[in-house]
Design a protein around this motif. Structure first.
Motif, PDB file in Angstrom:
ATOM      1  N   VAL A   8      36.091   0.130 -14.077  1.00 33.58           N
ATOM      2  CA  VAL A   8      36.115  -0.150 -12.639  1.00 33.58           C
ATOM      3  C   VAL A   8      35.905  -1.628 -12.358  1.00 33.58           C
ATOM      4  N   LEU A   9      34.952  -2.262 -13.025  1.00 36.36           N
ATOM      5  CA  LEU A   9      34.684  -3.672 -12.766  1.00 36.36           C
ATOM      6  C   LEU A   9      35.901  -4.537 -13.087  1.00 36.36           C
ATOM      7  N   ARG A  10      36.555  -4.229 -14.187  1.00 35.19           N
ATOM      8  CA  ARG A  10      37.762  -4.978 -14.544  1.00 35.19           C
ATOM      9  C   ARG A  10      38.868  -4.747 -13.521  1.00 35.19           C
ATOM     10  N   ASP A  11      39.026  -3.499 -13.086  1.00 34.09           N
ATOM     11  CA  ASP A  11      40.091  -3.179 -12.127  1.00 34.09           C
ATOM     12  C   ASP A  11      39.831  -3.803 -10.761  1.00 34.09           C
ATOM     13  N   VAL A  12      38.546  -3.922 -10.359  1.00 34.20           N
ATOM     14  CA  VAL A  12      38.215  -4.578  -9.094  1.00 34.20           C
ATOM     15  C   VAL A  12      38.628  -6.050  -9.145  1.00 34.20           C
ATOM     16  N   VAL A  13      38.345  -6.707 -10.263  1.00 29.43           N
ATOM     17  CA  VAL A  13      38.731  -8.114 -10.433  1.00 29.43           C
ATOM     18  C   VAL A  13      40.249  -8.271 -10.381  1.00 29.43           C
ATOM     19  N   GLU A  14      40.954  -7.363 -11.030  1.00 31.59           N
ATOM     20  CA  GLU A  14      42.414  -7.412 -11.046  1.00 31.59           C
ATOM     21  C   GLU A  14      42.991  -7.216  -9.644  1.00 31.59           C
ATOM     22  N   ALA A  15      42.429  -6.257  -8.898  1.00 29.70           N
ATOM     23  CA  ALA A  15      42.903  -6.019  -7.527  1.00 29.70           C
ATOM     24  C   ALA A  15      42.639  -7.239  -6.651  1.00 29.70           C
ATOM     25  N   LYS A  16      41.479  -7.856  -6.822  1.00 25.32           N
ATOM     26  CA  LYS A  16      41.134  -9.044  -6.025  1.00 25.32           C
ATOM     27  C   LYS A  16      42.073 -10.197  -6.342  1.00 25.32           C
ATOM     28  N   ARG A  17      42.438 -10.340  -7.623  1.00 29.50           N
ATOM     29  CA  ARG A  17      43.360 -11.403  -8.028  1.00 29.50           C
ATOM     30  C   ARG A  17      44.731 -11.214  -7.370  1.00 29.50           C
ATOM     31  N   VAL A  71      42.474  -4.753  -1.910  1.00 30.60           N
ATOM     32  CA  VAL A  71      41.129  -4.172  -1.890  1.00 30.60           C
ATOM     33  C   VAL A  71      41.146  -2.944  -2.790  1.00 30.60           C
ATOM     34  N   TYR A  72      40.217  -2.868  -3.729  1.00 30.51           N
ATOM     35  CA  TYR A  72      40.143  -1.729  -4.642  1.00 30.51           C
ATOM     36  C   TYR A  72      39.546  -0.539  -3.894  1.00 30.51           C
ATOM     37  N   LEU A  83      27.920  -1.636  -7.676  1.00 26.89           N
ATOM     38  CA  LEU A  83      28.913  -2.668  -7.342  1.00 26.89           C
ATOM     39  C   LEU A  83      28.246  -3.891  -6.710  1.00 26.89           C
ATOM     40  N   ILE A  84      27.259  -3.649  -5.834  1.00 22.18           N
ATOM     41  CA  ILE A  84      26.541  -4.769  -5.214  1.00 22.18           C
ATOM     42  C   ILE A  84      25.781  -5.553  -6.280  1.00 22.18           C
ATOM     43  N   GLU A  85      25.196  -4.845  -7.243  1.00 22.67           N
ATOM     44  CA  GLU A  85      24.486  -5.507  -8.328  1.00 22.67           C
ATOM     45  C   GLU A  85      25.407  -6.451  -9.102  1.00 22.67           C
ATOM     46  N   ASN A  86      26.699  -6.142  -9.082  1.00 27.10           N
ATOM     47  CA  ASN A  86      27.684  -6.994  -9.743  1.00 27.10           C
ATOM     48  C   ASN A  86      28.392  -7.932  -8.767  1.00 27.10           C
ATOM     49  N   ASN A  87      27.757  -8.099  -7.593  1.00 28.62           N
ATOM     50  CA  ASN A  87      28.168  -9.099  -6.600  1.00 28.62           C
ATOM     51  C   ASN A  87      29.515  -8.786  -5.936  1.00 28.62           C
ATOM     52  N   TYR A  88      29.801  -7.516  -5.738  1.00 28.32           N
ATOM     53  CA  TYR A  88      31.005  -7.121  -5.002  1.00 28.32           C
ATOM     54  C   TYR A  88      30.601  -6.574  -3.635  1.00 28.32           C
ATOM     55  N   ARG A  89      31.356  -6.958  -2.611  1.00 27.09           N
ATOM     56  CA  ARG A  89      31.097  -6.449  -1.266  1.00 27.09           C
ATOM     57  C   ARG A  89      31.793  -5.107  -1.088  1.00 27.09           C
ATOM     58  N   VAL A  90      31.068  -4.159  -0.494  1.00 26.51           N
ATOM     59  CA  VAL A  90      31.554  -2.786  -0.398  1.00 26.51           C
ATOM     60  C   VAL A  90      31.611  -2.350   1.062  1.00 26.51           C
ATOM     61  N   LEU A  91      32.722  -1.723   1.425  1.00 24.49           N
ATOM     62  CA  LEU A  91      32.850  -1.081   2.738  1.00 24.49           C
ATOM     63  C   LEU A  91      32.922   0.426   2.509  1.00 24.49           C
ATOM     64  N   ILE A  92      31.999   1.154   3.115  1.00 24.91           N
ATOM     65  CA  ILE A  92      31.983   2.610   2.999  1.00 24.91           C
ATOM     66  C   ILE A  92      32.729   3.201   4.185  1.00 24.91           C
ATOM     67  N   LYS A 142      40.968  -7.567   5.895  1.00 25.50           N
ATOM     68  CA  LYS A 142      40.860  -8.704   6.819  1.00 25.50           C
ATOM     69  C   LYS A 142      39.494  -9.374   6.761  1.00 25.50           C
ATOM     70  N   ASN A 143      38.481  -8.690   6.255  1.00 29.28           N
ATOM     71  CA  ASN A 143      37.113  -9.214   6.314  1.00 29.28           C
ATOM     72  C   ASN A 143      36.510  -9.459   4.925  1.00 29.28           C
ATOM     73  N   ASP A 144      37.357  -9.655   3.948  1.00 27.44           N
ATOM     74  CA  ASP A 144      36.934 -10.124   2.633  1.00 27.44           C
ATOM     75  C   ASP A 144      35.980  -9.162   1.926  1.00 27.44           C
ATOM     76  N   PHE A 145      36.285  -7.871   1.980  1.00 28.75           N
ATOM     77  CA  PHE A 145      35.561  -6.895   1.170  1.00 28.75           C
ATOM     78  C   PHE A 145      36.306  -6.721  -0.151  1.00 28.75           C
ATOM     79  N   ASP A 146      35.569  -6.372  -1.192  1.00 25.51           N
ATOM     80  CA  ASP A 146      36.179  -6.186  -2.506  1.00 25.51           C
ATOM     81  C   ASP A 146      36.554  -4.744  -2.788  1.00 25.51           C
ATOM     82  N   VAL A 147      35.721  -3.808  -2.300  1.00 26.97           N
ATOM     83  CA  VAL A 147      35.901  -2.397  -2.624  1.00 26.97           C
ATOM     84  C   VAL A 147      35.715  -1.560  -1.373  1.00 26.97           C
ATOM     85  N   VAL A 148      36.542  -0.521  -1.231  1.00 25.17           N
ATOM     86  CA  VAL A 148      36.361   0.495  -0.190  1.00 25.17           C
ATOM     87  C   VAL A 148      36.074   1.820  -0.887  1.00 25.17           C
ATOM     88  N   LEU A 149      34.950   2.443  -0.526  1.00 23.72           N
ATOM     89  CA  LEU A 149      34.596   3.758  -1.047  1.00 23.72           C
ATOM     90  C   LEU A 149      34.744   4.774   0.085  1.00 23.72           C
TER      91      LEU A 149
END
Length: 438
Positions: free
Chosen positions: A206-215, A219-220, A243-252, A312-319
């Protein structure tokens, strides 16, 4: 009657009449003297009122009810007042889940001692010792006991039969002179079969895929689905913390628009998580926010708006949290398929309890079938991975892990092992196999 007796009887009658007349006069006098007082007395005396049910007074631990109300009225987005002064975060949790998740714990010393012993499940193979070539007739009764053992550990019956058949094929035709030889052969055969079964066909990082999606400017997105009460919202919050512990912003995205309190539950998690990781530690940005549009709305549309908002608001992940639904509920299964079809998430996770056995097979088969039947994609998007919850409640009855991976061929991505945000692990095939063969 004699004359004297009749005279006495007559005088008694006269005396009684006189007494009655006097009593009547006394009563009339008394009524004339206090009529108003009596009436007032009657009107003033209240009727007895039946005591009704009294309201329960709850112990609020020294707080008033308003301070315990974390809900907001109106508005489609929750996240502006993400911190509350009455939240006291457990500082010991901070920093414990940075990086990849840890494997489940496995007692190596205990496992080693079990291998040397002849007890446990493998004692049933003592009857095979004899120095002759093993035949199907020799092996079948023992494999029947082994099948019962696996089913007792919550392995689905169909899968237990196939595992036993695999072991039986390896044993037939072998010449083994000692019990240790039989035990070692069976153990190694079963171990290889189970590890192979639990090893995913594809690795989900998941962490690798989040980085890839951001690149790629995306939004993952992860969608959580499953039956009622398995712990979707709770484990979604654990994954958010990771995810927050790994410095990713999350929108639930609160897409459970059916269960009363579902949105409030996620909002409470949001407050707690932002208290653990306040904005001042992350450049003034709230690390987790909640997107919700109330109850009774179309979940697919809420998820679509949430993903658009996150982009639009610079989130990395949507759960995306969805409503619990039984696998036989056709309208709700159709709605889930629509949500996945419209939003095309990167990862669709089925959340299942570690306690279930054969029921896990039915749930997964029907969830996959519903997603496939209502998808116009080729190949259709089904379940991509599994979240196995309540793993700390089952002791060594870990068969649900075997059942779920066997049915879908998809990996168990997360394992919930407790009650706090830090109780999240990744599956360790060796730990499951060890518990299964105890």
């Amino acid at each position: 009657i004699s004359g004297s007796a009749l005279g006495n009887f007559s005088s008694e009658l006269e005396l009684d009449d006189e007494t009655i007349a006097k009593n009547r006069e006394k009563l009339r006098t008394r009524l004339q003297q206090t009529p108003k007082a009596n009436k007032a007395k009657k009107t003033k005396s209240p009727k007895a009122v039946k005591k009704g049910k009294e309201a329960t007074v709850w112990d609020l631990d020294g707080k008033d009810s308003k301070s315990l109300d974390y809900s907001t009225k109106g508005g489609a987005f929750s996240g502006q007042s993400s911190l509350r002064p009455d939240f006291l975060p457990d500082q010991s949790q901070i920093g414990t889940l940075s990086g990849n998740l840890r494997d489940m714990d496995i007692p190596i010393e205990k496992e080693a001692s079990t291998k040397k012993s002849s007890g446990g499940m493998f004692s049933m193979f003592k009857s095979l010792v004899g120095g002759k070539t093993l035949t199907e007739a020799d092996v079948s009764p023992v494999l029947e006991k082994m099948k019962d053992h696996l089913i007792g550990k919550n392995v689905a019956a169909e899968i237990a039969i196939k595992l036993c058949q695999s072991v039986g094929q390896k044993l037939e035709g072998k010449v083994i002179g000692t019990f240790d030889g039989v035990s070692s052969t069976v153990r190694n055969t079963l171990n290889d079969a189970l590890v192979q079964l639990l090893t995913p066909k594809r690795r989900i990082d998941v962490l690798r895929d989040v980085v890839e999606a951001k690149r790629n400017g995306r939004v993952y997105t992860m969608v959580f689905c499953g039956v009622n009460g398995v712990g979707k919202s709770t484990n979604l919050a654990k994954i958010t913390f990771w995810l927050i512990e790994n410095n990713y912003r999350v929108l639930i995205a609160a897409c459970d628009t059916f269960r009363a309190g579902a949105v409030e539950q996620l909002r409470t998690h949001m407050h707690h998580l932002n208290a653990l990781h306040p904005p001042e530690k992350h450049g003034g940005q709230s690390m987790v926010q909640l997107f919700e549009q109330g109850y009774g709305k179309d979940a697919a549309e809420i998820a679509r708006h949430a993903i658009e908002y996150a982009r639009k608001n610079d989130f990395d992940v949507v759960l995306v949290d969805t409503a619990g639904r039984m696998q036989d509920n056709e309208p709700l299964m159709r709605a889930l398929a629509k949500l996945i079809l419209v939003n095309e998430p990167d990862l669709t996770l089925f959340v299942g309890e570690a306690l279930v056995g054969n029921e896990a097979v039915d749930q997964l088969v029907k969830f996959n079938r519903a997603l496939a039947n209502h998808s116009n994609k080729t190949p259709p998007q089904g379940i991509d991975g599994i979240v196995l919850t309540k793993f700390d409640t089952i002791d060594d009855k870990v068969g649900a892990a075997i059942s779920m991976t066997y049915i879908t061929g998809q990996p168990i991505v997360f394992v919930g092992t407790g009650q706090t945000y830090t109780d999240l692990r990744k599956l360790d095939a060796k730990a499951v196999v060890y518990a299964l063969m105890k």
